[in-house]
Each structure stands twice: as structure tokens, then as C-alpha cells.
Design a protein around this motif. Structure first.
Motif, PDB file in Angstrom:
ATOM      1  N   GLY A  35       0.842  -1.199   0.000  1.00 16.47           N
ATOM      2  CA  GLY A  35       0.000   0.000   0.000  1.00 16.47           C
ATOM      3  C   GLY A  35       0.873   1.244   0.000  1.00 16.47           C
ATOM      4  O   GLY A  35       0.844   2.037   0.918  1.00 16.47           O
ATOM      5  N   GLU A  36       1.633   1.408  -1.073  1.00 17.33           N
ATOM      6  CA  GLU A  36       2.571   2.535  -1.147  1.00 17.33           C
ATOM      7  C   GLU A  36       1.996   3.636  -2.030  1.00 17.33           C
ATOM      8  O   GLU A  36       1.388   3.351  -3.071  1.00 17.33           O
ATOM      9  CB  GLU A  36       3.895   2.034  -1.743  1.00 17.33           C
ATOM     10  N   ARG A 280      -4.680  -4.265  -4.357  1.00 15.95           N
ATOM     11  CA  ARG A 280      -3.673  -5.197  -3.809  1.00 15.95           C
ATOM     12  C   ARG A 280      -3.713  -5.243  -2.287  1.00 15.95           C
ATOM     13  O   ARG A 280      -3.506  -6.293  -1.688  1.00 15.95           O
ATOM     14  CB  ARG A 280      -2.266  -4.811  -4.293  1.00 15.95           C
ATOM     15  N   VAL A 281      -3.958  -4.089  -1.642  1.00 15.86           N
ATOM     16  CA  VAL A 281      -4.022  -4.078  -0.169  1.00 15.86           C
ATOM     17  C   VAL A 281      -5.198  -4.931   0.303  1.00 15.86           C
ATOM     18  O   VAL A 281      -5.078  -5.703   1.259  1.00 15.86           O
ATOM     19  CB  VAL A 281      -4.132  -2.640   0.388  1.00 15.86           C
ATOM     20  N   LEU A 282      -6.339  -4.809  -0.374  1.00 10.51           N
ATOM     21  CA  LEU A 282      -7.511  -5.611   0.004  1.00 10.51           C
ATOM     22  C   LEU A 282      -7.228  -7.097  -0.211  1.00 10.51           C
ATOM     23  O   LEU A 282      -7.581  -7.934   0.626  1.00 10.51           O
ATOM     24  CB  LEU A 282      -8.735  -5.173  -0.821  1.00 10.51           C
ATOM     25  N   GLY A 297       3.267 -12.759  -0.987  1.00 12.49           N
ATOM     26  CA  GLY A 297       4.554 -12.507  -1.646  1.00 12.49           C
ATOM     27  C   GLY A 297       4.367 -12.076  -3.089  1.00 12.49           C
ATOM     28  O   GLY A 297       5.025 -11.141  -3.574  1.00 12.49           O
ATOM     29  N   GLN A 298       3.444 -12.748  -3.768  1.00 17.51           N
ATOM     30  CA  GLN A 298       3.143 -12.420  -5.173  1.00 17.51           C
ATOM     31  C   GLN A 298       2.627 -10.978  -5.288  1.00 17.51           C
ATOM     32  O   GLN A 298       3.036 -10.229  -6.163  1.00 17.51           O
ATOM     33  CB  GLN A 298       2.060 -13.404  -5.635  1.00 17.51           C
ATOM     34  N   LEU A 299       1.755 -10.577  -4.363  1.00 15.06           N
ATOM     35  CA  LEU A 299       1.209  -9.210  -4.362  1.00 15.06           C
ATOM     36  C   LEU A 299       2.313  -8.173  -4.113  1.00 15.06           C
ATOM     37  O   LEU A 299       2.328  -7.110  -4.721  1.00 15.06           O
ATOM     38  CB  LEU A 299       0.113  -9.078  -3.292  1.00 15.06           C
ATOM     39  N   MET A 300       3.263  -8.516  -3.211  1.00 16.21           N
ATOM     40  CA  MET A 300       4.384  -7.608  -2.939  1.00 16.21           C
ATOM     41  C   MET A 300       5.216  -7.391  -4.207  1.00 16.21           C
ATOM     42  O   MET A 300       5.581  -6.260  -4.544  1.00 16.21           O
ATOM     43  CB  MET A 300       5.262  -8.170  -1.810  1.00 16.21           C
ATOM     44  N   SER A 301       5.492  -8.496  -4.908  1.00 14.29           N
ATOM     45  CA  SER A 301       6.311  -8.390  -6.131  1.00 14.29           C
ATOM     46  C   SER A 301       5.579  -7.609  -7.219  1.00 14.29           C
ATOM     47  O   SER A 301       6.180  -6.810  -7.940  1.00 14.29           O
ATOM     48  CB  SER A 301       6.690  -9.783  -6.638  1.00 14.29           C
TER      49      SER A 301
END
Length: 389
Positions: A35-36, A280-282, A297-301
Motif C-alpha cells: 500500500g505505497e 492489492r491491499v484488500l 509474496g506475489q502481491l508484494m512483487s
């Protein structure tokens, strides 16, 4: 580590002030799982407090004299609490003075005090050492002088102090995470309403590893302001075509794609990133609920790809750190963390494999850029607390 910090800070207080401190407070730094750049776009963020702290050793005075001692910097500042408080040329002192100024403005009565503080929160690594300083001071004043402030009020006072005395127009996430942090939990925070929810973050056989690039490019402030202008322009164009869209939160990816021509190449990319990052945060909240760390991890990437290619706030060094772990079996995901143009990457890695990974990436990074990497193994911890009195 925590005990050592407390002992060092207390001993320094005794040495300088010839008495034991009455209170010890600990205020943590923070990470953001995902969530950037959505805190100013009506999005959600997912921060957590970590086991890196600023420790404050404090005693009250009978008069209005105050002494601030920054042990790590070997600097001190003395002032009278009854005088008008203004920003000075010591930035570290401004974070503290800004909080005291806010409290005085609200009419709270306080006496003088002596503070010695020391920190294990790395400066300039994007772990919010400034928010830890502000919230630690707000929390300490609240306890010592029984001001009856809520946690939310302490966080908001810290944010206001940063706006007014440090001149940084930050969102609320850093201060909120520092005060509301909970052990083994991340906070899904609605940056608009300040509604929040805890999600269990016991990563079981995985751990969080930060790799500090040791660079901070100067585009941060200018890049940040330009991005804000671009997304504001984008939202205005979207609203013209779709009046039912009030914020990016109720805008869809399809709407942005439909308006690609109208938005133009740059603003289109920025808006696409924001809409996808909010989603992505949700999705990350669901992944945590289901202990689906592979998905997290996939969402972070994916978030990193968006930050680098669509929002364009990464840099060569951080891209290198993220790319160098993407194909490791032991790494579930990695992304840049924070405002960008430097700072840390955050990595979700298999427990027990951290040292080997650090060694390999450090060597590659040194070869590529001639810079020493700084690794931080972190745990999610509780927020600002009174340690003892």
C-alpha cells in the motif's frame, strides 16, 4: 537488543544528570507490508510496528526548564517550556519541539523535564525514525502529565508536528503504526477515515527481511510532489467522464483503461498504479486471513513492478535488490518500501535462509554499485509503551 538499548540510555541519563530516570518509554519504527503512495489517494495501507526502537529516559523538573539530549548524535538542546517554541537549526529537536508546540496550543499544562534518547531505528532507511520520535514524545508527555490523550490524538499531534516544525507534508500512516502497533499483527488502515483493523501476521516458517540500499536520491521530495499533481489531474479527468467516481477507491481498472487516450501516457500509468495498488491491499488482507503467504509474496512483487514501471518512484539500486531475489526459491516476494528513490526493499523469505541470501545479494550489490548493503532482520512488535517508572 532492546534491553541493551534501555540500559545504555538509562546509564547515559544517570551519567549526565546525576540521577536515575523516572520513566523509560519505547517508541518503534515501522514497516509497510503493502500500500505505497495510496495514503494521499484515499487508499488503504498495511503498516506494522517493528522491533527497532527509540528509547527515552525521562524525569520531570519542578520548574519550566527542559533539556533534550540526543545520545547517538552527542548533541543537546535546552529551552524554557514557557517561551514561544519555534523551529531551530537542529532537525532532530524540531520533531520534539513540534509536538510540545501542538500540546501547548491545545492548552495542556506541563512542567519542565529532562530527556535522554537513543535509537536502534536506522535513520533515512524509510523506517520512520521521525514518527517514532514524535510519538514517543507525545506518549511520554501524555503519561507523565496525565493529559488523557487517545492514541489517535497522539498520532495526529505527531503528524501535525512534522508538517509544521519539520516542513514535511507526510500522511498519517507512520505515526499511526508507531502508536497502534501490536505484536504479530499488521494494521489495515483507512487513511481517510482512520478506521483500522488488525490482521494476524504470524508468518510461521517465513520472516521479513529488509535490505537497505544505503542510497537516498534527491528526487524524493520533488518526485513526490509531482506524483501528487499527476494523480490529482488524473482523478479530475476521470470524474469528468465518470461523475459517479468520487475517489480512486471507487474507480476501477476498466475505467482507467477506457480513458487511456484522454489521460495521456504519464497520467494514465500513475492512475493505473493507484487503482491496482488499492486493490492489492484488500487482496493482501484476504491472503493474511487465509495464511496464504505465497499470495502475499506475489502481491508484494506485483506492487514493486507497479512502483517501478507505472508510478516510477524506484531507482536502479532498489530495482537491482528486488530483481536479484525474484527467482530465489526461498523468497516469496520483494518490493521497494516507502516513498522511493532509495531506502529499503522488504522481502518475505523462508526462515533460516536469511544469512545466505544476505551474503549473496550483498556481494552482487557491491560489485554492481560499490555500495555496502545493510540488512535488518525484523519482527513485528507492539507500539509505543511505557517500559517502567
Amino acid at each position: 537488543m532492546k534491553k541493551k538499548l534501555i540500559n545504555h540510555t538509562s546509564e547515559h541519563f544517570e551519567k549526565i544528570l546525576q540521577k536515575k530516570p523516572e520513566y523509560i518509554f519505547l517508541s518503534p519504527g515501522r514497516i509497510n507490508i503493502i500500500g505505497e503512495h495510496v495514503d494521499y489517494n484515499d487508499g488503504f495501507v498495511m503498516p506494522a510496528a517493528i522491533n527497532k526502537y527509540i528509547c527515552f529516559a525521562v524525569s520531570k523538573n519542578e520548574d519550566s526548564q527542559c533539556t533534550l539530549i540526543a545520545k547517538d548524535l552527542n548533541e543537546a538542546y535546552k529551552f524554557d517550556l514557557n517561551d514561544e517554541l519555534k523551529p531551530i537549526d537542529k532537525m532532530w529537536a524540531n520533531y520534539i519541539l513540534g509536538v510540545l508546540h501542538q500540546l501547548k496550543k491545545k492548552g495542556f499544562k506541563m512542567s519542565g523535564f529532562n530527556i535522554v534518547f537513543s535509537s536502534t531505528v536506522p535513520m533515512g532507511a524509510g523506517l520512520s525514525s521521525s514518527a517514532a520520535l514524535e510519538c514517543g514524545i507525545g506518549y511520554a508527555m501524555n503519561k507523565m502529565f496525565e493529559l488523557d490523550l487517545s492514541k489517535e490524538e497522539i498520532a495526529l499531534i505527531g503528524q501535525k508536528a512534522e508538517h509544521t516544525f519539520a516542513g514535511v507534508n507526510c500522511g498519517i500512516m507512520d505515526q499511526f503504526a508507531s502508536v497502534f502497533g501490536k505484536k504479530n499483527s499488521v494494521i489495515k488502515l483507512d487513511c481517510t477515515t482512520l478506521e483500522y483493523q488488525y490482521y494476524k501476521a504470524d508468518f510461521k516458517k517465513y520472516s521479513l527481511l529488509l535490505l537497505d540500499s544505503n542510497v537516498k536520491h534527491t528526487h524524493l521530495t520533488s518526485g513526490y510532489n509531482v506524483r501528487r499533481q499527476e494523480v490529482e489531474l488524473g482523478l479530475a479527468i476521470i470524474k469528468q467522464h465518470f461523475p459517479e467516481v468520487r475517489t480512486f477507491r471507487n474507480c476501477t481498472e476498466k475505467i482507467v483503461l477506457d480513458l487511456e487516450q484522454e489521460l495521456g501516457p504519464i497520467v494514465f500509468k500513475r492512475c493505473l498504479f493507484v487503482v491496482k495498488e488499492i486493490q492489492r491491499v484488500l487482496d493482501a488482507a484476504d491472503a493474511l486471513t487465509n495464511s496464504d503467504f505465497k499470495k502475499l509474496g506475489q502481491l508484494m512483487s506485483e506492487a514493486h513492478k507497479g512502483l517501478s514501471k507505472e508510478y516510477e518512484v524506484s531507482c536502479d539500486e532498489i530495482d537491482f535488490l528486488v530483481d536479484s531475489v525474484q527467482h530465489e526459491k526461498t523468497v516469496l516476494g520483494a518490493r521497494m518500501m516507502g516513498g522511493g528513490f532509495g531506502g529499503c526493499s522488504i522481502n518475505l523469505v523462508e526462515k533460516g535462509t536469511e544469512d545466505e541470501l544476505i551474503e549473496r545479494v550483498s556481494q552482487q550489490y557491491r560489485t554492481a554499485f560499490g555500495i555496502e548493503l545493510k540488512p535488518y532482520k525484523i519482527k513485528i512488535s507492539k507500539g509505543t509503551t511505557l517500559y517502567k517508572n
